[in-house]
Design a protein around this motif. Structure first.
Motif, PDB file in Angstrom:
ATOM      1  N   GLY A 157       0.393  -6.591   1.184  1.00 37.47           N
ATOM      2  CA  GLY A 157      -0.911  -6.121   0.739  1.00 37.47           C
ATOM      3  C   GLY A 157      -1.957  -7.207   0.704  1.00 37.47           C
ATOM      4  O   GLY A 157      -2.908  -7.128  -0.077  1.00 37.47           O
ATOM      5  N   TYR A 159       0.815  -1.214   0.000  1.00 31.63           N
ATOM      6  CA  TYR A 159       0.000   0.000   0.000  1.00 31.63           C
ATOM      7  C   TYR A 159       0.851   1.267   0.000  1.00 31.63           C
ATOM      8  O   TYR A 159       0.538   2.234  -0.700  1.00 31.63           O
ATOM      9  N   ASP A 182       0.817   4.109  -2.909  1.00 34.28           N
ATOM     10  CA  ASP A 182       0.570   5.509  -2.597  1.00 34.28           C
ATOM     11  C   ASP A 182       1.685   6.390  -3.146  1.00 34.28           C
ATOM     12  O   ASP A 182       1.425   7.480  -3.668  1.00 34.28           O
TER      13      ASP A 182
END
Length: 478
Positions: free
Chosen positions: A258, A75, A79
């Motif tokens: 993830g 993640y 991002d």
């Protein structure tokens, strides 16, 4: 004609040659000749562990698979990628201000005039009570003359912000690779400690049965029995604690990958993990080009430096050019014909006269932000030197500690064997045998911890030297 050519040349020179604000220059820093380490570093000094790809450092195939998965689904990395895309789009928006804008527009107006209004019309003009009015145009020019370099400095800052975002993405990759490797080695260490605890528990249960038989025969005392039971309980109580840590570490790795919490497949066993024979660190000056966090800090400094030029440009006139061509008529058929064509050219100049110190304060703000960013850049470099030195010290010292701990374990294994032989032969007390058993159990756990620290020291050194952020497919495929 010569005057026109001269005017055009002068205008081009003004557009390209004048930019207010300071040009960026890398700050002069005192870079040490060598990294601080307990012992002389291996030659050649110019080589570095960070020059290796991460799959050349971590040879466990299962660990490589986990890192591959993390580089796709993590993640934080996803991002960071979106931040790069935002910075790239912002650069496109900022850069477009330097190019003339062209657009089209059209308008149709339908008006009905009241016969009893403020301006009553004669009855013969009834047909003119309804009017259709239309116009269409092409805005050929909407452009700011960037004489003072305000737009170019803004584009320079936006480009530096894009590079900053890209370097931050690489820093996230480097941190992700090291985190997955560290947690994986921690998981293998906990598995090994669980094996030690289970093996010790079985040994102590055998000893407890022996003590119980000896007490039934009147040879051992109740105290001997209770001491044997104590050792069994202490070994048994450590197993649930280790199982808890194993499951929580698996959950942590799953988060890095993830995925939902679950088990993590293992590859090579803990004692089968390879240690690099040497860890060359390279030259300290290479850190300035290799570590993505340092490069990100420098790009932030470039952007802050360019923003000074943007702020200073507010002192000077802002010149804008607007031009359009089109037509207007009450009939669509004659909108672009005859005398209905229209054109407009509207140059505009804006010069601040009194702003109550706003412009001056804006320049001071930009300069202070540049100074702050420069301090952060210098701190990032010094922090990198410290991290490399700490990792080199940790690697060499933990290796020395691991060698001594292995000797201690071998000595305690022999001591335990001799102590139980003497106890079973009635030559020595049970207390010495139990003490040897306790000492060996703790020494084996300490050895596992030291081995883990040595593995992690390599991971941390690899990260500190700026390795592990390459993510091109040809570089990630072993």
């Amino acid at each position: 004609m010569r005057t026109s050519y001269l005017s055009i040349a002068l205008g081009a020179a003004l557009l390209t040659g004048c930019m207010v604000g300071p040009n960026y220059k890398r700050p002069q820093l005192a870079v040490p000749a060598n990294f601080r380490a307990p012992a002389p570093l291996p030659e050649p000094q110019a080589a570095s562990l960070a020059d290796l790809e991460w799959f050349e450092v971590f040879h466990d195939e299962r660990l490589q698979d986990l890192i591959h998965e993390a580089l796709v689904h993590n993640y934080d990395l996803r991002d960071a990628v979106t931040r790069v895309e935002q910075a790239r789009a912002n650069l496109g928006v900022t850069r477009s201000n330097q190019i003339p804008q062209v657009s089209a527009s059209g308008e149709v107006e339908i008006t009905r005039l009241s016969r009893n209004g403020s301006f009553p019309l004669p009855s013969s003009f009834v047909a003119d009570q309804n009017r259709n009015w239309g116009q269409a145009g092409l805005n050929l020019l909407s452009f700011e003359l960037d004489i003072w370099g305000r737009l170019r400095r803004a584009t320079e800052a936006a480009r530096a912000n894009l590079l900053n975002a890209e370097e931050n993405r690489k820093a996230v990759v480097s941190t992700l690779v090291s985190d997955v490797a560290s947690d994986y080695f921690n998981l293998l260490q906990l598995d090994y400690q669980l094996e030690i605890s289970q093996r010790t528990l079985e040994t102590r249960r055998e000893s407890l049965r022996l003590v119980s038989d000896r007490r039934s025969g009147g040879v051992a005392t109740l105290l001997d029995l209770r001491q044997a039971e104590q050792l069994v309980s202490s070994a048994a109580s450590s197993i649930p604690q280790l199982q808890q840590q194993i499951e929580q570490t698996e959950n942590q790795i799953s988060l890095l990958l993830g995925r939902n919490p679950g088990s993590v497949a293992r590859g090579r066993r803990f004692l089968e993990q390879e240690m690099p024979p040497e860890v060359p660190s390279g030259l300290p000056s290479d850190l300035l080009e290799r570590r993505p966090d340092i490069r990100a800090a420098e790009q932030a400094l470039v952007a802050a430096n360019a923003n000074i030029g943007v702020a200073k440009a507010a002192y000077f006139p802002q010149i804008s050019l607007t031009g359009s061509i089109g037509g207007q008529s009450s009939r669509l058929s004659s909108l672009f014909s005859g005398p209905n064509g229209v054109w407009a050219f509207a140059p505009q100049i804006t010069q601040p006269i009194f702003a109550a110190g706003r412009i001056r304060s804006g320049v001071r703000l930009a300069e202070a932000q540049r100074d702050q960013t420069e301090v952060a850049y210098e701190k990032a470099i010094q922090t990198a030197f410290r991290e490399v030195s700490d990792s080199l010290i940790a690697h060499q010292r933990t290796r020395e500690s691991r060698v001594e701990q292995e000797r201690l374990v071998r000595a305690l294994e022999d001591r335990k064997r001799l102590a139980y032989v003497r106890y079973q032969g009635g030559v020595d007390t049970q207390l010495n045998a139990l003490d040897a058993d306790r000492d060996l159990f703790q020494a084996e756990l300490n050895l596992a911890t030291t081995r883990y620290s040595e593995l992690v020291s390599v991971v941390q050194l690899y990260k500190a030297l700026g390795g592990g952020w390459q993510t091109d497919e040809q570089k990630r495929t072993p």
